[in-house]
Design an enzyme around this catalytic site. Structure first.
Site, PDB file in Angstrom:
ATOM      1  N   VAL A  14      -4.842   4.132   1.557  1.00 23.36           N
ATOM      2  CA  VAL A  14      -5.943   3.160   1.426  1.00 23.36           C
ATOM      3  C   VAL A  14      -5.976   2.601   0.006  1.00 23.36           C
ATOM      4  CG1 VAL A  14      -8.299   2.653   2.167  1.00 23.36           C
ATOM      5  CG2 VAL A  14      -7.188   4.704   3.011  1.00 23.36           C
ATOM      6  N   HIS A  15      -4.821   2.125  -0.430  1.00 24.38           N
ATOM      7  CA  HIS A  15      -4.660   1.550  -1.764  1.00 24.38           C
ATOM      8  C   HIS A  15      -4.167   0.104  -1.668  1.00 24.38           C
ATOM      9  CE1 HIS A  15      -3.992   5.903  -3.453  1.00 24.38           C
ATOM     10  NE2 HIS A  15      -5.262   5.629  -3.220  1.00 24.38           N
ATOM     11  N   LEU A  16      -4.653  -0.633  -0.722  1.00 23.31           N
ATOM     12  CA  LEU A  16      -4.137  -1.962  -0.409  1.00 23.31           C
ATOM     13  C   LEU A  16      -4.312  -2.918  -1.587  1.00 23.31           C
ATOM     14  CD1 LEU A  16      -4.712  -3.575   3.066  1.00 23.31           C
ATOM     15  CD2 LEU A  16      -4.600  -4.977   1.035  1.00 23.31           C
TER      16      LEU A  16
ATOM     17  N   ASP B 173       0.869  -1.174   0.000  1.00 22.62           N
ATOM     18  CA  ASP B 173       0.000   0.000   0.000  1.00 22.62           C
ATOM     19  C   ASP B 173       0.908   1.226   0.000  1.00 22.62           C
ATOM     20  OD1 ASP B 173      -2.101   1.866   0.325  1.00 22.62           O
ATOM     21  OD2 ASP B 173      -3.207   0.552   1.691  1.00 22.62           O
TER      22      ASP B 173
END
Length: 447
Positions: free
Chosen positions: A379-381, A248
């Protein structure tokens, strides 16, 4: 299909009546989910997962709950991955594959023109004054221009395309309009007949049978479904590295005050970005993103500094998300570089920096301490059910039959740009693999 987020809505929209889409959350959107200026980070439309960014540093991770998933609560940035990203994802997800899927998804003046997702490119008077100052400052500092963030060119400064129209966030549900949807259907696990997936079991015990199951519950929801279904590290059905080694974008917000606080009624939260090389990565391994709207009325604006190509890897289990951010000096050094670049941009005319102070900026140890105190996640997991480790190039879960995954959990590494558009492209790619890429071409107008 399990999960009505970005990829799930795209795939279900292409499949039409061939599939039943099960969404754990509600199917009716609130006004906040349409307003592109709103970033709802809590409430009934958010999973609000507990996590740790670093050991002893808890964090609540927002993820969309309800039809549209995170595309209904995010910043509506529509930015493609880079060719350098796709080069590392293997057969089936090459740059040519992804570019084809992006273009089919979008209605854009520059690339795809007939897709269901409207792409707005801010320019001229449509750019917020803070975004204009940001781009002007980047030019004065000698950073290359990147007028099209979706051209696959060398990184630079440019406006950020948005999937919004006149202030309305056009999320994946609005764009693709899936036909057969059941809301408030919380799936507990996948049902198997021998080694073949034959349906799902809901949390209340209801069984829904199916000839094939596709998990699109997101990079947190999908791996946890696999784990509850006996698939994962040391699990009885198939021992696979589910949840292991995800990535992330660690991020820090640098606040600034603005001499021109004029509102812009239709501007999304961020309109301009500088992607730059901080570690021998011409595709850009750090990003400075201009947030033109204050997070609170009367508050400062921010430049978000994020590490786009982290070394550190995280671990997700049935009840824990550990990001393990900034474990390497290489990661820490590059994030320091991003913050110092943000300070240069502010001095070059973007606005007046609130913090960190000059004494902190000039000292690596002090800046590391400031970063630790202000650390967050983009919040780009991605990568909790990665291609080559958990699924194959056809998105089929290894070791079983009739079970696929279609969301950002399949990406082996997080893209160098935000993954919202890539999540939709994954849904489009899954539609190709299931023979439905061109089904329902008039699924939506995007408005």
């Amino acid at each position: 299909m399990v999960g009505g987020g970005s990829a799930g809505c795209a795939l279900a929209g292409r499949l039409g009546a061939r599939t039943l889409l099960l969404e754990a959350g509600p199917v009716v959107l609130s006004p906040d989910q349409r307003d592109v200026a709103s970033l709802p980070t809590a409430g009934p439309y958010n999973w609000s997962y507990d996590a740790e960014l670093r050991t002893g540093q808890p964090h609540v991770v927002p993820r969309g709950r309800g039809l549209g998933g995170s595309s209904a609560i995010n910043g509506a940035n529509w930015v493609w991955a880079t060719p350098a990203d796709a080069d590392g994802w293997g057969p089936g997800f090459t740059w040519a594959d992804l570019r084809r899927c992006y273009r089919r998804a979008e209605s854009d003046a520059v690339h795809g023109t007939t897709g269901p997702v409207p792409v707005h490119r801010p320019s001229g008077a449509l750019l917020h004054p803070a975004a204009t100052r940001f781009l002007d400052a980047a030019q004065r500092l000698g950073f290359p221009a990147e007028p099209d963030k979706n051209a696959g060119a060398t990184a630079g400064a440019g406006p950020v395309p948005s999937n919004s129209v006149d202030g309305v966030r056009v999320n994946a549900a609005m764009a693709y309009r899936p036909v057969s949807v059941r809301g408030d259907a919380d799936v507990d696990r996948v049902l198997f007949d021998g080694s073949r997936a034959c349906g799902v079991v809901l949390a209340d015990g209801e069984v829904i049978e199916a000839g094939q199951v596709v998990l699109a519950a997101g990079a947190v929801g999908t791996p946890r479904l696999l784990l509850r279904s006996g698939i994962g590290p040391g699990r009885p059905r198939v021992d696979l590295p589910v949840g292991q080694g995800f990535s992330d974008h660690p991020a820090v917000f640098v606040p600034f005050v603005d001499d021109d606080p004029a509102p812009h009624p239709h501007a999304p939260g961020s309109q301009a970005a500088l992607n730059l090389d901080a570690g021998a990565d011409p595709a850009g391994d750090v990003e400075v993103l201009a947030f033109v709207r204050p997070f609170a009325p009367g508050g400062p604006r921010h430049l978000m500094c994020a590490l786009q190509r982290p070394d550190s890897r995280g671990e997700l289990t049935a009840d824990r998300i550990d990001y393990h951010y900034l474990r390497t000096e290489h990661d820490r050094r590059r994030l320091r570089h991003a913050i110092r670049t943000a300070a240069e941009l502010l001095r070059a005319g973007v606005g007046r920096r609130v913090e960190p102070g000059g004494d902190v900026l000039g000292n690596d140890r002090a800046l590391d301490g400031w970063i630790a105190a202000h650390l967050t996640t983009s919040v780009h997991l991605c990568g909790t059910a990665a291609i080559g480790r958990v699924v194959d190039a056809q998105l089929r879960v290894l070791g079983v039959e009739g079970l696929r995954v279609a969301d950002t959990s399949v990406l082996p590494t997080v893209p160098r740009r935000g993954p919202a558009a890539t999540a939709v492209a994954i849904g489009e790619r899954a539609a190709e693999l299931l023979g439905a890429a061109h089904a329902r071409p008039d699924a939506a107008s995007g408005s």
